[in-house]
Enzyme design. Sequence first.
Site, PDB file in Angstrom:
ATOM      1  CG  HIS A 181      -1.735   1.256   1.306  1.00  0.00           C
ATOM      2  ND1 HIS A 181      -2.517   1.707   0.265  1.00  0.00           N
ATOM      3  CD2 HIS A 181      -1.878   2.169   2.300  1.00  0.00           C
ATOM      4  CE1 HIS A 181      -3.105   2.836   0.606  1.00  0.00           C
ATOM      5  NE2 HIS A 181      -2.730   3.142   1.846  1.00  0.00           N
ATOM      6  CG  ASP A 190      -0.250   5.787   2.522  1.00  0.00           C
ATOM      7  OD1 ASP A 190      -1.399   6.036   2.140  1.00  0.00           O
ATOM      8  OD2 ASP A 190       0.022   4.920   3.380  1.00  0.00           O
ATOM      9  CG  ASP A 250      -5.723   3.491   4.674  1.00  0.00           C
ATOM     10  OD1 ASP A 250      -6.575   3.233   5.542  1.00  0.00           O
ATOM     11  OD2 ASP A 250      -4.671   4.085   4.921  1.00  0.00           O
ATOM     12  CG  HIS A 285      -5.683   8.117   1.923  1.00  0.00           C
ATOM     13  ND1 HIS A 285      -5.789   7.164   0.943  1.00  0.00           N
ATOM     14  CD2 HIS A 285      -4.706   7.688   2.740  1.00  0.00           C
ATOM     15  CE1 HIS A 285      -4.920   6.193   1.177  1.00  0.00           C
ATOM     16  NE2 HIS A 285      -4.251   6.487   2.255  1.00  0.00           N
TER      17      HIS A 285
END
Length: 900
Positions: free
Chosen positions: A14, A16, A126, A350
């Site tokens: 994941h 980010d 997420d 996000h």
Amino acid sequence: MMQKKTAHIISHSHWDREWYMSLEEHRYYLVKLFDDLLEKLEEDPDFHSFHLDGQTIMVDDYLAVRPEKEEEVKKYIWEGRLVIGPWYILQDAFLTSSEANVRNLLYGMQTTKEFGQEGNLGYYPDTFGIYGQAPQLLKQAKIDVAAFGRGVTPTGFNNQVFHQDDYSSPYSELKWESPDGSSVLGILFANWYSNGNEIPEDRDEAKNYWEKKLKESEKFASTSQLLYLNGCDHQPLQKNVTDAIKVANELYPNVEFKHSSFQEYIEEVKQELPEDLQTIRGELRNQKTDGWSTLVNTASSRIYLKQANDRCQTLLERVLEPLGLLVSDKNLHRDFAAFYWKLLMENHPHDSICGCSVDSVHREMTTRFDKVEKGALKFVEEQAREIADNIDTVHEKEDAIPLVIFQTGGAPIKEVIKKKVAVKKIYFDEIPFAEIPDKLKGGSLPSYHLERADQSIVPVSVKDLGVKFGYELPQDRFRRPYYAREVEVTFLYDSSNTVGYERCFLVPTAEGNKEEEAGCIWNTAGNKLENENLIVQLHDNGSYTLVDKRSGIEYKQLGILENTGDIGNEYMFKASGDGESITNENSNVTVKVLENTSELASVEVTTYFSVPKEADERLKEERENLVWHPERKAGRSKEMEQIMIQSVMTLERAGEGLKVKVTMNNLAKDHRLRVLFPIGEGSSHHYADSIYEVVERPNQPESQWTNPSFDHHMQRFVSLNNSEKGLTVAAKGLHEYEIKDDNTIAVTILRSVGELGDWGVFDTPEAQCLGENEAEFMVIPHQKDIFTSRAYLTAYQYPLASTVIQTKQKQGNASEVKELFTWEGEKLVITACKPSLEGTGMIIRWFNPTSETVQLSFEVGAGKPIYRSTILEEKLDSVGAGTAELKVKPYEIFTLLIEN
């Protein structure tokens, strides 16, 4: 005989893009991950594939450092061993606009398909809650499965997942349905997206590992197919994963462990789905949880980011893209639009737009926003000027000044336009530049009126701005600096145009502006603003009573400020241990008149608000000891700070609401500031703008909720009503609100915190937002609810403004007025007017926020073919040529493709 289970192990990371480190710090680890991946893919045929987190920008970020690896990367993507898309980036769902969500999918799917993949999974691993129209968007993109981690099951500190029977779906598979009835298969990461992380190769460790993991997955799986995600946040590649899988197969003969992909897993799951899947409808916002891990207060972290994003989104969606329908060079426009959208979307992940990263991340975001805004504004100005240069602008009076007013909002508009106009220029190459200012200062200025294309006359107010420096950048010669005598003209402009322009003239008049003298809106003696629709009575403490003259309904004590201690973090608000709120109800204000003409009046209201300087010493200890925010008890300092708050209240002549701009010099830390809008007796539900939806939400939470706060997201507005009256608050980049006591809207305009939160100790002093902060909103009174009154249409128009180009008198071939299309559909909201991604056609999109079918009449002229389309701009059935009569179903997102 027990059915044999299949354990699908999907390797992923994941990613980010920026979070607890900056983009460039994270990029180092991304390059290392890709390097390891390419080596693994080449040497290990048992390594099925790697899921690149549902986004395509990871590929761009890697190839920016290793461009020589492009063909190798493309090869594995084409073979399906590096899985990308469907998104460009993993953006936050609620804090980015409806059209930004579509552009993210549109550009992501474009790249995905170019690389030979389908992008058949709506991936939200997420996302901090997901809008209710997601299934409809996905179905229009031919995606029938969504995978997500939040919104149903609570997730807390360091990705810890909590389960209680009344919180979660009974299965990790469920049916998710939009308001329009569109549905997709939902895959809930019931044990998070790291439930297959770091699989042991050692037999004893593997035995313990799988005993636990198999039980956890079997508890929620509705089929024999078990999902294990081998990775987590920024997780390096597990290089021995295929060997670890071989060990698992030896230990558990009744389970088939295989290195797999989402595509394989989904195909197998679909074959076995039971009929009793739970159906979840609409928004996924952790409504049925204790309310402590919703991350909703990212809506108010670093509000300055949200405001910049709102400006940029509005600029791209409602100005730059529609203008592309008028320009001749579609390819140039398409390239610039894609460039600015992709640059803007770099701020949409996000942890970025949510304001929940370290300070260095958000400093870089500010630069990106500035690049998008300045670049797009310049592009709009130059493209509009090129269009204006082709229009015939000759007037019988040589001193008449041509103005070309561009309408790009897609719907009729009535607005007060302010435009700086150079009434006289002297170029540096005409006389010595040192002599120019004095020459321009001499002489009085005439009055003006606006002459429209139909010869009608509009009164104009004129403000002298003095002598200003400027320059021109001609297409065919060197730059031309000048000084100009500049004025600001203000006039009310009422236009039925959707997308197009009108050539007007500022014409000198000897009669003066008599209208200006008679039409003043501010009444000094009465301390009130008044136009044809509203009265705003200002009180000594800065609050105001608003009277709707059309109905006689009053709204009292609007605009009171409420301050509360905040000992939470960038993710979540937590009121300080004292639990006290401070208001400015007993303060005194000063009032200064800024403007008072026939078109509008603005008054500046100044107050000083005393609040505690910061949290007490206990908060520092709680932060350092990683005390989870629900358990914090810190109070507030006894030392006080004065915050100067200036509110500019503006009422336009035909305005249906009061516009307010608040400027705050924030000197305090660890607090939250809100504006209160009581309506009297309220109701049990309210409405808020969301993604392609005006969503109805309850004022009170579910029975499981224990958080004292019940905050929500909004996009453009929030609305509360009773059987008689309603009040809608529309805002620019303010996304957090709460309904207090069923009768008061509380909108957050500032939140100051000092830490990131989540899994470690990350100080974020810049998240305290010290210094100058702003907030803009519009207060719209109406009868009954937002749909009966159509107040939502006023709210959507609030941020829109015409583009005005001053040009010179000259001959031209283009007509004095141009309107590309007309439409009628009184309840529909138009969201997009843009050139199609391919070809020379145009895309027009609406959504129906109501429960009723709406008749849409559309006319584009010249017999142009009209087709239904999707959010991915695919041509569907033909619906007309030049004109079309259509029905838009309840809650439908409706797109037309018009071929040129």
